[in-house]
Motif scaffolding. Sequence first.
Motif, PDB file in Angstrom:
ATOM      1  N   GLY A  11       0.787  -1.219   0.000  1.00  0.00           N
ATOM      2  CA  GLY A  11       0.000   0.000   0.000  1.00  0.00           C
ATOM      3  C   GLY A  11       0.823   1.275   0.000  1.00  0.00           C
ATOM      4  N   LEU A  12       2.125   1.155  -0.290  1.00  0.00           N
ATOM      5  CA  LEU A  12       3.008   2.315  -0.299  1.00  0.00           C
ATOM      6  C   LEU A  12       3.125   2.842  -1.729  1.00  0.00           C
ATOM      7  CD1 LEU A  12       5.730   0.893   2.091  1.00  0.00           C
ATOM      8  CD2 LEU A  12       3.903   2.499   2.659  1.00  0.00           C
ATOM      9  N   HIS A  13       2.963   4.138  -1.879  1.00  0.00           N
ATOM     10  CA  HIS A  13       2.911   4.769  -3.204  1.00  0.00           C
ATOM     11  C   HIS A  13       4.343   4.927  -3.735  1.00  0.00           C
ATOM     12  CE1 HIS A  13       0.903   6.659  -6.429  1.00  0.00           C
ATOM     13  NE2 HIS A  13       1.220   7.907  -6.140  1.00  0.00           N
ATOM     14  N   CYS A  14       4.789   3.939  -4.484  1.00  0.00           N
ATOM     15  CA  CYS A  14       6.179   3.874  -4.925  1.00  0.00           C
ATOM     16  C   CYS A  14       6.282   3.963  -6.445  1.00  0.00           C
ATOM     17  CB  CYS A  14       6.822   2.570  -4.439  1.00  0.00           C
ATOM     18  SG  CYS A  14       8.583   2.417  -4.800  1.00  0.00           S
ATOM     19  N   GLY A  15       7.201   4.809  -6.909  1.00  0.00           N
ATOM     20  CA  GLY A  15       7.442   4.958  -8.341  1.00  0.00           C
ATOM     21  C   GLY A  15       8.859   4.564  -8.711  1.00  0.00           C
ATOM     22  N   TYR A  16       9.227   4.851  -9.946  1.00  0.00           N
ATOM     23  CA  TYR A  16      10.507   4.384 -10.501  1.00  0.00           C
ATOM     24  C   TYR A  16      11.134   5.462 -11.376  1.00  0.00           C
ATOM     25  CZ  TYR A  16      13.582   1.750 -13.686  1.00  0.00           C
ATOM     26  OH  TYR A  16      14.641   1.321 -14.446  1.00  0.00           O
ATOM     27  N   TYR A  17      12.465   5.464 -11.390  1.00  0.00           N
ATOM     28  CA  TYR A  17      13.184   6.397 -12.252  1.00  0.00           C
ATOM     29  C   TYR A  17      14.544   5.807 -12.616  1.00  0.00           C
ATOM     30  CZ  TYR A  17      15.891  10.505 -13.667  1.00  0.00           C
ATOM     31  OH  TYR A  17      16.693  11.369 -14.357  1.00  0.00           O
ATOM     32  N   LYS A  18      14.958   6.003 -13.863  1.00  0.00           N
ATOM     33  CA  LYS A  18      16.294   5.623 -14.310  1.00  0.00           C
ATOM     34  C   LYS A  18      16.842   6.775 -15.130  1.00  0.00           C
ATOM     35  CE  LYS A  18      19.005   1.913 -16.348  1.00  0.00           C
ATOM     36  NZ  LYS A  18      19.105   0.447 -16.410  1.00  0.00           N
ATOM     37  N   ALA A  19      17.992   7.290 -14.739  1.00  0.00           N
ATOM     38  CA  ALA A  19      18.527   8.481 -15.387  1.00  0.00           C
ATOM     39  C   ALA A  19      18.989   8.213 -16.813  1.00  0.00           C
ATOM     40  CB  ALA A  19      19.674   9.057 -14.559  1.00  0.00           C
ATOM     41  N   VAL A  20      19.780   7.153 -16.977  1.00  0.00           N
ATOM     42  CA  VAL A  20      20.423   6.909 -18.268  1.00  0.00           C
ATOM     43  C   VAL A  20      20.334   5.430 -18.633  1.00  0.00           C
ATOM     44  CG1 VAL A  20      22.539   7.157 -19.613  1.00  0.00           C
ATOM     45  CG2 VAL A  20      22.048   8.764 -17.753  1.00  0.00           C
ATOM     46  N   LEU A  21      19.993   5.163 -19.887  1.00  0.00           N
ATOM     47  CA  LEU A  21      19.867   3.784 -20.350  1.00  0.00           C
ATOM     48  C   LEU A  21      20.363   3.709 -21.792  1.00  0.00           C
ATOM     49  CD1 LEU A  21      16.780   1.526 -19.763  1.00  0.00           C
ATOM     50  CD2 LEU A  21      17.838   1.620 -22.018  1.00  0.00           C
ATOM     51  N   SER A  22      21.141   2.693 -22.097  1.00  0.00           N
ATOM     52  CA  SER A  22      21.610   2.500 -23.473  1.00  0.00           C
ATOM     53  C   SER A  22      21.263   1.089 -23.945  1.00  0.00           C
ATOM     54  CB  SER A  22      23.124   2.726 -23.565  1.00  0.00           C
ATOM     55  OG  SER A  22      23.828   1.863 -22.692  1.00  0.00           O
ATOM     56  N   GLY A  23      21.072   0.967 -25.259  1.00  0.00           N
ATOM     57  CA  GLY A  23      20.816  -0.340 -25.845  1.00  0.00           C
ATOM     58  C   GLY A  23      19.355  -0.706 -25.986  1.00  0.00           C
TER      59      GLY A  23
ATOM     60  N   VAL B 122       9.376  13.225 -10.666  1.00  0.00           N
ATOM     61  CA  VAL B 122       8.876  11.910 -10.262  1.00  0.00           C
ATOM     62  C   VAL B 122       8.521  11.942  -8.776  1.00  0.00           C
ATOM     63  CG1 VAL B 122       9.424   9.460 -10.026  1.00  0.00           C
ATOM     64  CG2 VAL B 122      10.206  10.716 -12.036  1.00  0.00           C
ATOM     65  N   CYS B 123       9.360  12.615  -7.991  1.00  0.00           N
ATOM     66  CA  CYS B 123       9.121  12.701  -6.545  1.00  0.00           C
ATOM     67  C   CYS B 123       7.819  13.431  -6.210  1.00  0.00           C
ATOM     68  CB  CYS B 123      10.295  13.396  -5.859  1.00  0.00           C
ATOM     69  SG  CYS B 123      11.819  12.418  -5.805  1.00  0.00           S
ATOM     70  N   CYS B 124       7.386  14.276  -7.107  1.00  0.00           N
ATOM     71  CA  CYS B 124       6.134  15.009  -6.872  1.00  0.00           C
ATOM     72  C   CYS B 124       4.906  14.101  -6.975  1.00  0.00           C
ATOM     73  CB  CYS B 124       5.998  16.152  -7.878  1.00  0.00           C
ATOM     74  SG  CYS B 124       7.151  17.521  -7.608  1.00  0.00           S
ATOM     75  N   SER B 125       5.092  12.921  -7.587  1.00  0.00           N
ATOM     76  CA  SER B 125       3.962  12.023  -7.809  1.00  0.00           C
ATOM     77  C   SER B 125       3.936  10.817  -6.877  1.00  0.00           C
ATOM     78  CB  SER B 125       3.976  11.520  -9.259  1.00  0.00           C
ATOM     79  OG  SER B 125       3.876  12.589 -10.170  1.00  0.00           O
ATOM     80  N   PHE B 126       5.020  10.607  -6.108  1.00  0.00           N
ATOM     81  CA  PHE B 126       5.119   9.406  -5.277  1.00  0.00           C
ATOM     82  C   PHE B 126       5.680   9.725  -3.898  1.00  0.00           C
ATOM     83  CE2 PHE B 126       5.453   8.045  -9.706  1.00  0.00           C
ATOM     84  CZ  PHE B 126       4.504   7.031  -9.756  1.00  0.00           C
ATOM     85  N   ASP B 127       5.454   8.795  -2.975  1.00  0.00           N
ATOM     86  CA  ASP B 127       6.021   8.918  -1.628  1.00  0.00           C
ATOM     87  C   ASP B 127       7.382   8.230  -1.524  1.00  0.00           C
ATOM     88  OD1 ASP B 127       3.702  10.236  -0.667  1.00  0.00           O
ATOM     89  OD2 ASP B 127       2.696   8.302  -0.443  1.00  0.00           O
ATOM     90  N   TYR B 128       7.586   7.231  -2.382  1.00  0.00           N
ATOM     91  CA  TYR B 128       8.845   6.505  -2.449  1.00  0.00           C
ATOM     92  C   TYR B 128       9.250   6.377  -3.919  1.00  0.00           C
ATOM     93  CZ  TYR B 128       7.688   4.957   2.305  1.00  0.00           C
ATOM     94  OH  TYR B 128       7.361   4.909   3.640  1.00  0.00           O
ATOM     95  N   VAL B 129      10.547   6.448  -4.184  1.00  0.00           N
ATOM     96  CA  VAL B 129      11.030   6.300  -5.556  1.00  0.00           C
ATOM     97  C   VAL B 129      12.248   5.378  -5.581  1.00  0.00           C
ATOM     98  CG1 VAL B 129      11.992   7.442  -7.585  1.00  0.00           C
ATOM     99  CG2 VAL B 129      10.206   8.584  -6.254  1.00  0.00           C
ATOM    100  N   VAL B 130      12.183   4.360  -6.425  1.00  0.00           N
ATOM    101  CA  VAL B 130      13.325   3.476  -6.679  1.00  0.00           C
ATOM    102  C   VAL B 130      14.039   3.997  -7.918  1.00  0.00           C
ATOM    103  CG1 VAL B 130      14.051   1.159  -7.368  1.00  0.00           C
ATOM    104  CG2 VAL B 130      12.261   1.445  -5.629  1.00  0.00           C
TER     105      VAL B 130
END
Length: 226
Positions: free
Chosen positions: A31-43, A102-110
Amino acid sequence: MVEGVFVTATGTDIGKTYISALLVKAMRQHGLHCGYYKAVLSGARSIHESDAGFVNEFAQIDQEKESLLSYLYKTPVSPHLAAKLEGNPVSLRKIKADYKKVCCSFDYVVTEGSGGIVCPLRWDEEAQILLEDIVKALSLSCLVVADAGLGTINATVLTTEYLKQRQIHISGIILNHYTGNEMERNNIKMIEILTGVPVLACVKEGDVNLNISLNKLKDIFKREVF
C-alpha cells in the motif's frame, strides 16, 4: 518528504532491473505509493522496450513513460560512449529536475543505475560524470544487487568498499539467481562478515515477489549521512 533508494549492482547483467521491479512491486503491495526512475539507459529502441518499460509493466505502476527515464540511447555500449555517438550528452541538471518531477507524484522512488557503480555517463571536455555523481546529486543511499554464485564475494566486497570510500551509504545487499546450495549459503555469511552490510533477501529464478518484511523494505529507503 519523498524517500528514495538507488539500486546499483556488482556489474552488468546481474539483475538490478528485475530486483528494482520486485522492490517497487513489494512496496506497492504493502500500500506504499512507490514509483521508478532511471537516469540513463543504453541499448534500447524505445522506453517501452527498455528496462524502465519492463519495471513499469511488471510492478504495475502505470507511470507516464516519459517520466521513467531521462536519457535513452539506442547504441548498446557504455552510456558515455553512446552519448558521444548519438550527440546527446548527459546533464546532471536535467537528471535532478526529472527526478524531482517523479518525486512530486510518489512517496517513495526506486532509482535504478546503469551497469555497475563505476559507470561513466559522460566524458568529454565540458564534463566528466560517473554514476556515483548521480547518487550524490540525488542524496540517495545504495542498494547493491549481486549474483549469488561463484565469485560474488570478491565482486560484492569491491563494490561496497568503493561506495564506502565515496561516503555513500549502503542500505543492504540483495542476492540474485539464488538456488540455496551450500556455496551460496556460505557466500551470504562471508559477504556479511567482510562488508558489514546485511544481505536483505535472496531472489530465485522466476520469483515474482520479494520475500522481505515491511520494516526491512522501509529501512532500504532510509538515508544515513556520514
